[in-house]
Design an enzyme around this catalytic site. Structure first.
Site, mmCIF file in Angstrom:
data_model
loop_
_atom_site.group_PDB
_atom_site.id
_atom_site.type_symbol
_atom_site.label_atom_id
_atom_site.label_comp_id
_atom_site.label_asym_id
_atom_site.label_seq_id
_atom_site.Cartn_x
_atom_site.Cartn_y
_atom_site.Cartn_z
ATOM 1 N N SER A 253 -2.514 8.575 41.948
ATOM 2 C CA SER A 253 -1.376 8.482 41.040
ATOM 3 C C SER A 253 -1.293 9.721 40.169
ATOM 4 O O SER A 253 -2.227 10.522 40.092
ATOM 5 C CB SER A 253 -1.493 7.223 40.179
ATOM 6 N N LYS A 254 -0.158 9.832 39.531
ATOM 7 C CA LYS A 254 0.139 10.991 38.693
ATOM 8 C C LYS A 254 -0.998 11.245 37.688
ATOM 9 O O LYS A 254 -1.324 12.384 37.379
ATOM 10 C CB LYS A 254 1.443 10.681 37.949
ATOM 11 N N ARG A 255 -1.594 10.170 37.228
ATOM 12 C CA ARG A 255 -2.647 10.295 36.225
ATOM 13 C C ARG A 255 -3.910 10.973 36.748
ATOM 14 O O ARG A 255 -4.723 11.447 35.980
ATOM 15 C CB ARG A 255 -3.044 8.903 35.709
#
Ligand code: GLU
Length: 484
Positions: A253-255
């Site tokens: 994910s983006k995180r």
């Protein structure tokens, strides 16, 4: 054979997730290996997700990595517009066509009624679905409501029984019982198409032959198929690719900081390496070789090599591939990339940055590792004398002290003007021969003394040359002091 036309249909989210970039890549490869067209269509109708400047991120990323499109919003083409929001007026007539064919119907149920139906279904444990209340309204009833201006949606008449089979190049045939499918909305109350409807109509109008997309769309695929059937249109070849995972349980994910193309560029990866690596996420080449340029990928890529298991993003492998691309750069090109990173920690002006760059090329896997690896050049870091202990070299603080004491006068005797790699090398090897010791007994302590580190680009001799005679002598003296 029908002309191969593929499309990449990103929603502008403001960043390019590497899963999306991989979809773009596979889509591009399928087009190019079949002399087909690669089309860019921007699916920007989900206003909630819309981010300013996001379309430019898409253009920039694709151009950066060489995935040039034959048709698209900025380059035009025969089946435009290529931005979905500019196509909004085109869809209703297709839904009306289905109504006329008996494949769709007007539904006038208001929200209140739909909520009630849903509540009753939920209370009795039935999967909530439209109860098809308006499916059998007579022509006259429909016309009367339309004339009275009652708001409506247009729904698809999904067969009440039987099965629908959907084919995917990877998953084979997927069959679903029609009774589990809702009479999906095609046109909403505001006259705009639903996402699925627009997607199908667009693919048809644009003559798309192959659709590559993430397998989160696999569940909606039977509905897509029913739409093609209702229209009597040819279904494109679908290829639903697996997710890219951070580990077995979590999607990347983006995180996670490695999830987007921008993240990877910021970390100093080469775009050629990134494209090469993401091609390998979920695709296995036939042979052993895994290093491919974009041109080579066009030849090598094969749908048969796609995997049905999720691909796990492996930063170490990306780094190793990046290292291979770095080694293959010409020294000049490498220096062009490396010097700005060297300059982040090397501020002194009496050193030759190209000389440092030349030492770095063989061992650099990632440009952003460079600043730390040369941070000893300006100033000797404070180091622990345990660094002098090296099992393989058979060194320890005691014999290192002897070595440094022997090295000091040898180097001091070299004239400043003769401070060349060859001279330093020659004198030190004379000392090694004279003392009848292994090279490491002299060279390991020298490297530690002049760098304060266990891992350095080049060895003690190269470092001495880079930092110059005076600095080398001072650092060796400091080493002797530390060890005494
Ligand atoms: N706009 C969709 C997305 O960005 C693409 C869906 C498709 O390729 O059919 O996920």
């Amino acid at each position: 054979m029908k002309k191969v036309r593929t499309r990449f249909a990103p929603s502008p989210t403001g960043y390019m997730h590497i899963g999306n970039l991989r979809t773009a890549l596979f889509t591009y490869l399928i087009a190019k290996q079949n002399d087909g067209d690669f089309i860019l269509r921007i699916e920007d109708t989900d206003q909630e997700r819309y981010v300013d400047g996001a379309v430019d991120v898409i253009y920039k990323t694709l151009r950066d990595v060489g995935l040039n499109w034959d048709e698209g919003p900025d380059v035009g083409g025969p089946v435009g517009p290529y931005v979905q929001s500019e196509r909004m007026g085109m869809f209703k007539k297709y839904a009306v066509e289905l109504v006329e064919k008996g494949e769709a119907y007007y539904c006038f149920c208001d929200k209140e009624r739909l909520d009630e139906v849903k509540a009753i279904q939920e209370a009795s444990g039935i999967m909530p679905m439209y109860d098809r209340h308006c499916r059998n309204l007579s022509k006259e009833e429909v016309q009367a409501k339309l004339d009275a201006g009652v708001p409506y949606v247009i729904r698809q008449k999904v067969p009440l029984e039987g099965e629908v089979t959907f084919h995917d190049a990877l998953y084979g045939d997927i069959t679903v019982d029609c009774s589990t499918l809702d009479d999906q909305i095609l046109i909403k109350t505001d006259g705009m198409p639903t996402y699925n409807f627009a997607n199908v109509v667009d693919d048809h109008l644009m003559g798309i032959s192959h659709v590559v997309r993430g397998n989160e769309y696999l569940a909606s695929a039977p509905k897509y198929n029913l739409l093609y059937k209702a229209f009597g249109w040819e279904v494109p070849e679908y290829i639903h690719v697996e997710h890219i995972m951070k580990d077995k349980q979590h999607k990347l994910s983006k995180r996670d900081g490695d999830a987007s193309y921008e993240d990877l560029m910021q970390k100093g990866y080469l775009k050629e390496a990134v494209i090469n690596y993401i091609a390998l996420l979920g695709w296995a080449p036939k042979g052993e070789n895994e290093i491919f340029s974009l041109e080579e990928l066009i030849k090598e890529f094969d749908i048969q090599g796609l995997s049905k298991s999720p691909a796990i993003f492996d930063p170490m492998k990306l780094k190793a591939i990046n290292g291979k691309y770095i080694k293959a750069l010409t020294p000049e090109k490498f220096a062009e990339y490396a010097i700005p990173y060297i300059k982040q920690t090397v501020k002194r002006e009496d050193v030759d940055l190209e000389e440092i760059s030349a030492l770095l090329q063989a061992r650099t896997e990632l440009f952003t590792d460079i600043p730390e690896s040369v941070d000893f050049v300006d100033e000797l870091p404070d180091y622990d004398i345990e660094l002098y202990t090296h099992k393989k070299m058979k060194t320890n603080p005691e014999n290192s002290l002897d070595s440094l004491k022997a090295v000091l006068p040898v180097l001091e005797a070299i004239d400043e003007n003769d401070w060349t790699i060859d001279n330093i090398h020659e004198k030190l090897f004379e000392l090694i021969a004279q003392k009848e010791v292994k090279n490491g007994i002299i060279l390991w302590p020298l490297r530690v003394a002049v760098s304060g580190k266990a891992f350095t680009p080049g060895g003690g001799i190269e470092i001495c040359h880079i930092i110059g005679k005076q600095d080398s002598i001072e650092r060796i003296k400091k080493g002797i002091e530390k060890l005494s």
